[in-house]
Design an enzyme around this catalytic site. Structure first.
Site, PDB file in Angstrom:
ATOM      1  N   TYR A 127     -14.217   1.520   6.507  1.00 15.24           N
ATOM      2  CA  TYR A 127     -15.415   1.828   7.296  1.00 15.24           C
ATOM      3  C   TYR A 127     -15.501   3.311   7.666  1.00 15.24           C
ATOM      4  O   TYR A 127     -16.358   3.693   8.468  1.00 15.24           O
ATOM      5  CB  TYR A 127     -15.424   0.967   8.566  1.00 15.24           C
ATOM      6  CG  TYR A 127     -15.410  -0.523   8.266  1.00 15.24           C
ATOM      7  CD1 TYR A 127     -16.581  -1.210   7.973  1.00 15.24           C
ATOM      8  CD2 TYR A 127     -14.208  -1.248   8.244  1.00 15.24           C
ATOM      9  CE1 TYR A 127     -16.575  -2.566   7.681  1.00 15.24           C
ATOM     10  CE2 TYR A 127     -14.179  -2.599   7.948  1.00 15.24           C
ATOM     11  CZ  TYR A 127     -15.366  -3.250   7.674  1.00 15.24           C
ATOM     12  OH  TYR A 127     -15.357  -4.581   7.373  1.00 15.24           O
ATOM     13  N   ASP A 128     -14.635   4.146   7.105  1.00 16.90           N
ATOM     14  CA  ASP A 128     -14.619   5.580   7.465  1.00 16.90           C
ATOM     15  C   ASP A 128     -15.993   6.248   7.389  1.00 16.90           C
ATOM     16  O   ASP A 128     -16.333   7.037   8.279  1.00 16.90           O
ATOM     17  CB  ASP A 128     -13.625   6.350   6.586  1.00 16.90           C
ATOM     18  CG  ASP A 128     -12.192   6.180   7.077  1.00 16.90           C
ATOM     19  OD1 ASP A 128     -12.001   5.674   8.197  1.00 16.90           O
ATOM     20  OD2 ASP A 128     -11.267   6.565   6.337  1.00 16.90           O
ATOM     21  N   ASP A 178      -1.123  -3.918  11.398  1.00 20.15           N
ATOM     22  CA  ASP A 178      -2.395  -4.604  11.184  1.00 20.15           C
ATOM     23  C   ASP A 178      -3.444  -3.797  11.922  1.00 20.15           C
ATOM     24  O   ASP A 178      -3.211  -3.344  13.040  1.00 20.15           O
ATOM     25  CB  ASP A 178      -2.334  -6.038  11.716  1.00 20.15           C
ATOM     26  CG  ASP A 178      -3.477  -6.871  11.142  1.00 20.15           C
ATOM     27  OD1 ASP A 178      -3.653  -6.875   9.913  1.00 20.15           O
ATOM     28  OD2 ASP A 178      -4.209  -7.507  11.924  1.00 20.15           O
ATOM     29  N   ASN A 214       0.828  -1.200   0.000  1.00 14.37           N
ATOM     30  CA  ASN A 214       0.000   0.000   0.000  1.00 14.37           C
ATOM     31  C   ASN A 214       0.876   1.269   0.000  1.00 14.37           C
ATOM     32  O   ASN A 214       1.544   1.576   0.986  1.00 14.37           O
ATOM     33  CB  ASN A 214      -0.877  -0.076   1.269  1.00 14.37           C
ATOM     34  CG  ASN A 214      -1.848   1.066   1.374  1.00 14.37           C
ATOM     35  OD1 ASN A 214      -1.579   2.173   0.927  1.00 14.37           O
ATOM     36  ND2 ASN A 214      -2.978   0.795   1.987  1.00 14.37           N
ATOM     37  N   LYS A 259      -7.674  13.477   9.837  1.00 17.85           N
ATOM     38  CA  LYS A 259      -7.837  12.072  10.245  1.00 17.85           C
ATOM     39  C   LYS A 259      -6.567  11.565  10.927  1.00 17.85           C
ATOM     40  O   LYS A 259      -6.625  10.901  11.956  1.00 17.85           O
ATOM     41  CB  LYS A 259      -8.190  11.202   9.030  1.00 17.85           C
ATOM     42  CG  LYS A 259      -8.389   9.741   9.410  1.00 17.85           C
ATOM     43  CD  LYS A 259      -8.747   8.831   8.263  1.00 17.85           C
ATOM     44  CE  LYS A 259      -8.571   7.379   8.682  1.00 17.85           C
ATOM     45  NZ  LYS A 259      -8.761   6.427   7.590  1.00 17.85           N
ATOM     46  N   LYS A 299       0.326   3.830   2.807  1.00 14.87           N
ATOM     47  CA  LYS A 299       0.963   3.523   4.095  1.00 14.87           C
ATOM     48  C   LYS A 299       2.442   3.894   4.064  1.00 14.87           C
ATOM     49  O   LYS A 299       2.991   4.386   5.036  1.00 14.87           O
ATOM     50  CB  LYS A 299       0.832   2.033   4.415  1.00 14.87           C
ATOM     51  CG  LYS A 299      -0.508   1.677   4.984  1.00 14.87           C
ATOM     52  CD  LYS A 299      -0.507   0.249   5.492  1.00 14.87           C
ATOM     53  CE  LYS A 299      -1.907  -0.136   5.932  1.00 14.87           C
ATOM     54  NZ  LYS A 299      -2.001  -1.548   6.325  1.00 14.87           N
TER      55      LYS A 299
HETATM   56  P1  IMP Z   1      -5.157  -3.309   7.125  1.00 11.01           P
HETATM   57  O1  IMP Z   1      -4.585  -3.551   8.466  1.00 11.01           O
HETATM   58  O2  IMP Z   1      -4.644  -2.046   6.507  1.00 11.01           O
HETATM   59  O3  IMP Z   1      -5.116  -4.497   6.237  1.00 11.01           O
HETATM   60  O4  IMP Z   1      -6.701  -2.978   7.347  1.00 11.01           O
HETATM   61  C1  IMP Z   1      -7.640  -3.959   7.654  1.00 11.01           C
HETATM   62  C2  IMP Z   1      -9.037  -3.460   7.388  1.00 11.01           C
HETATM   63  O5  IMP Z   1      -9.501  -2.699   8.501  1.00 11.01           O
HETATM   64  C3  IMP Z   1      -9.180  -2.537   6.184  1.00 11.01           C
HETATM   65  O6  IMP Z   1      -9.387  -3.269   5.010  1.00 11.01           O
HETATM   66  C4  IMP Z   1     -10.420  -1.736   6.560  1.00 11.01           C
HETATM   67  O7  IMP Z   1     -11.572  -2.463   6.264  1.00 11.01           O
HETATM   68  C5  IMP Z   1     -10.292  -1.618   8.066  1.00 11.01           C
HETATM   69  N1  IMP Z   1      -9.588  -0.366   8.436  1.00 11.01           N
HETATM   70  C6  IMP Z   1      -8.362  -0.265   8.972  1.00 11.01           C
HETATM   71  N2  IMP Z   1      -8.042   1.031   9.185  1.00 11.01           N
HETATM   72  C7  IMP Z   1      -9.095   1.749   8.727  1.00 11.01           C
HETATM   73  C8  IMP Z   1      -9.354   3.157   8.662  1.00 11.01           C
HETATM   74  O8  IMP Z   1      -8.552   4.015   9.014  1.00 11.01           O
HETATM   75  N3  IMP Z   1     -10.553   3.495   8.148  1.00 11.01           N
HETATM   76  C9  IMP Z   1     -11.464   2.605   7.724  1.00 11.01           C
HETATM   77  N4  IMP Z   1     -11.279   1.295   7.750  1.00 11.01           N
HETATM   78  C10 IMP Z   1     -10.087   0.860   8.262  1.00 11.01           C
END
Ligand code: IMP
Length: 197
Positions: free
Chosen positions: A152-153, A69, A9, A173, A12
């Protein structure tokens, strides 16, 4: 010192680089060191999954590796979707569909409290490990609001701002987000570690 971010990503990487470049640290993507790992997230906590990803990249690259994560934990759903946030609903193929499912599962809820959680793990080839965590507390809205952010923002409401995370700018944010908090805590830990080593 060069660190590999266990992620594909770019967003990130940018966030990480912005905060860690102040420590004289260079962060590159796993693809920059020729890796495209698909690590199975078999942990039972965010911290365990972050460590699994960091370990895989550290072992494959021989360089210090950083992984995170994160996910959404809803009180009414006993902390769900939690570590399954990205895979909520199995094969649902969009953030919108996952938000719809969440709203369905919140029908009749008398408690809408929720938080995002983020765990960061950094592993060094000598076995040293740094970890950091961050949270962002709020409530689940009754319908999606806002166009920004991701995941889910649009459903994550901050009562004191009277806005969802999807209605905030990236900087706004970042100041209150779980990832921002975890990153700042990690940067402080890494600074201390680098001063000692
Ligand atoms: P990852 O850890 O980046 O893989 O995120 C896992 C999942 O958590 C994402 O696909 C989103 O569905 C949710 N998520 C994590 N951080 C956020 C955020 O800042 N906003 C909205 N959803 C989030």
């Amino acid at each position: 010192m060069k660190f590999v971010l266990a992620s594909h990503n770019q967003g990130k990487l940018k966030e990480m680089q912005t905060i860690l470049s102040q420590l004289g640290v260079e962060v590159v993507m796993e693809s920059d060191v020729g890796l495209a790992l698909e690590v199975e997230e078999t942990g039972t906590t965010f911290a365990e999954n972050a460590e699994l990803k960091a370990r895989a990249v550290m072992e494959a690259s021989g360089l210090p590796a950083i992984a995170d994560d994160s996910g959404l934990c809803v009180d009414w759903l006993q902390g769900g979707p939690g570590i399954y946030s990205a895979r909520y609903g199995g094969d649902l193929d969009s953030d919108e569909a996952r938000c719809r499912l969440l709203l369905q599962n919140m029908r009749g809820a008398t408690d809408r409290a929720a938080h995002f959680h983020c765990a960061i793990c950094c592993l060094f080839p000598n076995g040293d490990k740094l970890t950091a965590e961050g949270d962002c507390f709020g409530t689940i809205a009754f319908a999606p609001i806002g166009e920004g952010g991701f995941g889910y923002d649009p459903l994550f409401f901050r009562p004191e701002l009277r806005r969802t995370l999807a209605q905030l700018t990236a900087e706004e944010k970042n100041k209150i987000s779980h990832r921002g908090a975890a990153l700042r805590a990690f940067a402080a830990e890494l600074k201390e570690y680098l001063e000692k080593h």
